[in-house]
Each structure stands twice: as structure tokens, then as C-alpha cells.
Scaffold this motif. Structure first.
Motif, mmCIF file in Angstrom:
data_model
loop_
_atom_site.group_PDB
_atom_site.id
_atom_site.type_symbol
_atom_site.label_atom_id
_atom_site.label_comp_id
_atom_site.label_asym_id
_atom_site.label_seq_id
_atom_site.Cartn_x
_atom_site.Cartn_y
_atom_site.Cartn_z
ATOM 1 N N SER A 42 5.896 -1.073 13.881
ATOM 2 C CA SER A 42 5.276 -1.242 12.573
ATOM 3 C C SER A 42 4.620 -2.621 12.527
ATOM 4 O O SER A 42 4.925 -3.483 13.369
ATOM 5 C CB SER A 42 6.334 -1.139 11.475
ATOM 6 N N PRO A 43 3.723 -2.860 11.567
ATOM 7 C CA PRO A 43 3.161 -4.217 11.449
ATOM 8 C C PRO A 43 4.261 -5.272 11.300
ATOM 9 O O PRO A 43 4.167 -6.362 11.882
ATOM 10 C CB PRO A 43 2.299 -4.118 10.181
ATOM 11 N N LYS A 96 1.818 10.066 6.574
ATOM 12 C CA LYS A 96 0.796 9.926 7.610
ATOM 13 C C LYS A 96 -0.197 8.832 7.252
ATOM 14 O O LYS A 96 -0.591 8.029 8.113
ATOM 15 C CB LYS A 96 0.074 11.258 7.817
ATOM 16 N N LYS A 97 -0.600 8.767 5.983
ATOM 17 C CA LYS A 97 -1.577 7.766 5.560
ATOM 18 C C LYS A 97 -1.048 6.345 5.769
ATOM 19 O O LYS A 97 -1.817 5.410 6.038
ATOM 20 C CB LYS A 97 -1.951 7.971 4.092
ATOM 21 N N ASP A 98 0.265 6.172 5.658
ATOM 22 C CA ASP A 98 0.867 4.849 5.869
ATOM 23 C C ASP A 98 0.746 4.412 7.327
ATOM 24 O O ASP A 98 0.493 3.237 7.628
ATOM 25 C CB ASP A 98 2.340 4.857 5.456
ATOM 26 N N VAL A 99 0.965 5.367 8.240
ATOM 27 C CA VAL A 99 0.859 5.071 9.665
ATOM 28 C C VAL A 99 -0.589 4.750 10.029
ATOM 29 O O VAL A 99 -0.866 3.780 10.735
ATOM 30 C CB VAL A 99 1.376 6.253 10.512
ATOM 31 N N LEU A 100 -1.512 5.564 9.516
ATOM 32 C CA LEU A 100 -2.931 5.345 9.811
ATOM 33 C C LEU A 100 -3.410 4.019 9.237
ATOM 34 O O LEU A 100 -4.209 3.302 9.869
ATOM 35 C CB LEU A 100 -3.767 6.503 9.261
ATOM 36 N N PHE A 101 -2.923 3.660 8.054
ATOM 37 C CA PHE A 101 -3.300 2.377 7.457
ATOM 38 C C PHE A 101 -2.746 1.222 8.290
ATOM 39 O O PHE A 101 -3.417 0.199 8.487
ATOM 40 C CB PHE A 101 -2.790 2.286 6.023
ATOM 41 N N ALA A 102 -1.517 1.380 8.780
ATOM 42 C CA ALA A 102 -0.905 0.346 9.628
ATOM 43 C C ALA A 102 -1.727 0.135 10.894
ATOM 44 O O ALA A 102 -1.957 -1.001 11.329
ATOM 45 C CB ALA A 102 0.531 0.731 9.982
ATOM 46 N N ARG A 103 -2.184 1.224 11.492
ATOM 47 C CA ARG A 103 -2.986 1.126 12.714
ATOM 48 C C ARG A 103 -4.318 0.424 12.440
ATOM 49 O O ARG A 103 -4.761 -0.428 13.225
ATOM 50 C CB ARG A 103 -3.225 2.525 13.288
ATOM 51 N N SER A 141 0.817 -1.219 0.000
ATOM 52 C CA SER A 141 0.000 0.000 0.000
ATOM 53 C C SER A 141 0.846 1.263 0.000
ATOM 54 O O SER A 141 0.379 2.322 -0.428
ATOM 55 C CB SER A 141 -0.922 0.014 1.224
ATOM 56 N N ARG A 142 2.074 1.165 0.493
ATOM 57 C CA ARG A 142 2.914 2.361 0.607
ATOM 58 C C ARG A 142 3.360 2.868 -0.757
ATOM 59 O O ARG A 142 3.243 4.060 -1.047
ATOM 60 C CB ARG A 142 4.128 2.066 1.488
ATOM 61 N N GLY A 143 3.867 1.982 -1.587
ATOM 62 C CA GLY A 143 4.294 2.373 -2.926
ATOM 63 C C GLY A 143 5.452 3.352 -2.948
ATOM 64 O O GLY A 143 5.812 3.888 -3.987
#
Length: 380
Positions: free
Chosen positions: A143-144, A114-121, A106-108
Motif C-alpha cells: 500500500s502507499p 477496487k477503486k481504492d487500489v487503482l487510486f493507490a497505484r 479518498s477511501r472514506g
């Protein structure tokens, strides 16, 4: 590992020499608030006398036991390589692996947003797994990827040198978490904090555990010691012996230390916990509470502890900042109480300690203080 009020520097500024002098006459060394175990390890490595390490928190007991309860070096630490390889296989075959890959895909981009952190959560919260850290801390302190590494290492913890392996993992997690030196709160994905989260999330837990285990394997105690996860007052009342040299370095924070180190405590307990709040805390009832970290009870706790010590034939060394601390105590105040019960020798040393969260703007990362060292002997 990082620890508030660590005595590592003070050992080089007179405390170490004082311990060497007093240990010649002592029958045993008791570290009542052992924390990161620095002082216990110092004494255990130098004297053929038993060291007893006491602390309310289990992670402290594990870290101390990995050193003071072993009398030989681990010469060929191949066990850690086998453990890591087993954990890596568990990682590759786990159901969470697909979720970790989803997060990476998803990171690409290599840069963390910020969106990467929120997606991880969201990812770690949505997929309920039986790991200790995945749901509790994934996307926050870890991190996951890292949360799954920790969980796989816990699942495959070997029976041989289990305590040393767990201590290595606790040490690695303490240096890996995306937080300002402790786990009171994780970094939030703000513009300023994102680089720190990215730096923390790049750390490889498997690699860190290997290094920390080998460091632990080098040291050992000269006499097999003992660790007790429990209350200092209870130990003094029930298990203190005449001839003991007692080291007392009580909390100086008005906030419970279990709030700062709950992630490490969860790893040490190896059981899942329900968490809440910005800090991802377990419930209050699951976090050890010390009267010494409560402004309303700290002074009475000191008086009770020193009164019990005065009834024993022991020598005690107390260390505490001279200045008033947030728990309502100061070295001067402790000295006033002690002088009513003991003959007191006072030593002062300039020291600095990590605030574990200071940013040199709102609060200094390190604060200079005058550390008071009190030597307490029975009145003649």
C-alpha cells in the motif's frame, strides 16, 4: 520467510541427522544454493566449523549473513527501537506523507474497494519520489502507507547491526506483500482477491520489523561464517577446499527464482529500479539468471557441477524431488549423473512443499512429493 522448496521440514525428516553425522568429519560446510538460509543456520548453530553460504541473489546473502556472520546474541536490541523511531520521524516529515493521507482520505471507508487500489497505484505512479519501493511497488505489492514505511526504514538504516536490520526488513516485506507467497505477480483487485489485498495492506511494517529483528537477534553462529553472492559453479571451481561438506539443493523451477523474489532483491540492493509488466519486474538484465532454472541448460549445469566436485576431496549431499520438475531435472536424473562419478548413498523421504501461489482449486497450496537425498563420496 516464505521460500519455495524450503528444507525446514526435511531437516526434521532425516536431513538434520545426516548433517550431524557428516559434519563430524568435515572441516567446513558449504551451502551452494542457500536460498532462505535455513540449512546454513542449522549447521552454523550446532558446529564449531565455518559455514559458507552461496547464492546468486543478494537478499539471500543478507539473510544468511545476519545469522552466520555473528557469534553472539544481540542481548539488548534497543538499536531496532531507535531505528524505528527515527524512521517514523522520517515518515511524518516526508513529502510522500501528504500523498498517503490523500489516499486514506479518498477511501472514506474501512473496506477496500477496487477503486481504492487503482487510486493507490495512480498516486504512487504520479508522484515521483526517490524512495526504493514507492514508485516501483506502491499500490501493487505494498500500500502507499507500507511503501513509505519501507522507504523510510531504508533511508534511516543504522550503521550498527546494519545487516541484521536489513535482514529483518527483507523478512518483514516477504510476509507483507500482497501476493501469493512470492513476488512473481501481485494480487489484482478482483472481487475474489480484494480481501487478500486488504489483509496484506493492513500489516504494519514498523511493527513487523521490530518482531523480526528480535527473532534474528536470538540466534548466532558458533564460528564466524562467510556469505558469497555469486555463482555456485564459480565457487566450486575457485574456492572449494578438500574436506568440505557441500550441500546442494539446486532450483527445481523452470522459472528463474529472481522472478519470484525481485521485490526482496530490490530492498536488499537499496536502489531504485525501473519496473514494468504485471509483476512490476526490473529489466531482465538486472535479474540474476541461473542455468539450473533453464530447461535447456539445467542438465548440463548439473553435469558440470558434479564433475568439478568429483575432482575435490569432498563429500556432497544433494536434495531434489524424485519427480520430473519444470526445469527438466529430477532427483532420479541427478542420481544417474552422480553414479558415474561418485559412490552414492540414496535416501528417500516423503515431504510437502508450498507452491507459493496455489489456491487449492486450480493448484494445491501444498504439494506432496518424494524428496531424494543423495550422499556423494569419491570413488575408491
Amino acid at each position: 520467510m516464505k521460500y519455495m522448496g524450503s528444507k525446514r521440514k526435511l531437516l526434521k525428516k532425516g536431513l538434520g541427522d545426516l548433517l550431524r553425522q557428516e559434519m563430524r568429519k568435515a572441516s567446513r560446510f558449504v551451502d551452494l544454493f542457500s536460498g532462505s538460509g535455513v540449512v546454513s543456520r542449522f549447521v552454523a548453530s550446532r558446529f564449531r566449523k565455518k559455514v559458507v553460504s552461496v547464492d546468486l541473489q543478494l537478499f539471500s546473502s543478507v539473510i544468511s549473513a545476519a545469522y552466520i556472520c555473528r557469534t553472539k546474541k544481540i542481548k539488548e536490541p534497543v538499536i531496532v527501537d531507535t531505528w524505528i523511531e527515527t524512521a517514523k520521524r522520517a515518515y511524518d516529515s516526508s513529502q510522500e506523507r501528504a500523498f498517503v493521507d490523500e489516499w486514506f482520505d479518498s477511501r472514506g471507508s474501512k473496506k477496500l474497494f477496487k477503486k481504492d487500489v487503482l487510486f493507490a497505484r495512480k498516486l504512487c505512479a504520479t508522484h515521483i519520489c526517490d524512495g526504493v519501493t514507492w514508485n516501483a511497488y506502491g499500490g501493487y505489492y505494498l500500500s502507499p502507507h507500507q511503501a513509505l514505511q519501507v522507504d523510510c526504514l531504508l533511508r534511516t538504516l543504522p550503521s550498527e547491526f546494519r545487516t541484521e536490520c536489513l535482514a529483518a526488513l527483507i523478512s518483514t516485506v516477504s510476509k507483507t506483500v500482497a501476493a501469493p507467497g512470492h513476488t512473481a505477480q501481485p494480487f489484482q483487485p478482483t472481487r475474489d482477491a480484494l480481501p487478500y489485498i486488504e489483509e496484506a495492506w493492513r500489516r504494519d511494517v514498523f511493527c513487523g520489523v521490530g518482531k523480526d529483528f528480535r527473532e534474528i537477534a536470538k540466534g548466532h553462529s558458533r564460528v564466524c561464517g562467510q556469505v558469497i553472492c555469486g555463482d555456485a559453479q564459480t565457487f566450486v571451481d575457485e574456492q572449494l577446499q578438500d574436506g568440505d561438506l557441500v550441500f546442494i539443493d539446486p532450483p527445481y523451477s523452470g522459472v528463474q527464482y529472481s522472478r519470484f523474489y525481485h521485490v526482496l532483491e530490490t530492498v536488499a540492493k537499496r536502489t531504485r529500479v525501473a519496473v514494468s509488466g504485471k509483476g512490476r519486474y526490473p529489466s531482465f538484465s538486472e535479474r540474476p539468471q541461473s542455468a539450473f532454472s533453464n530447461k535447456g541448460t539445467s542438465e548440463a549445469a548439473v553435469e558440470k557441477l558434479l564433475a568439478a566436485l568429483s575432482k575435490k576431496r569432498v563429500v556432497a549431499i544433494v536434495t531434489f524431488p524424485c519427480e520430473l520438475c519444470s526445469n527438466g531435472l529430477s532427483g532420479r536424473k541427478i542420481g544417474e549423473v552422480a553414479r558415474k562419478l561418485f559412490e552414492v548413498t540414496e535416501i528417500q523421504r516423503r515431504n510437502d512443499f508450498s507452491t507459493l501461489g496455489g489456491n487449492n482449486t486450480i493448484r494445491d497450496a501444498r504439494q506432496k512429493t518424494t524428496e531424494l537425498i543423495l550422499v556423494l563420496r569419491r570413488k575408491k
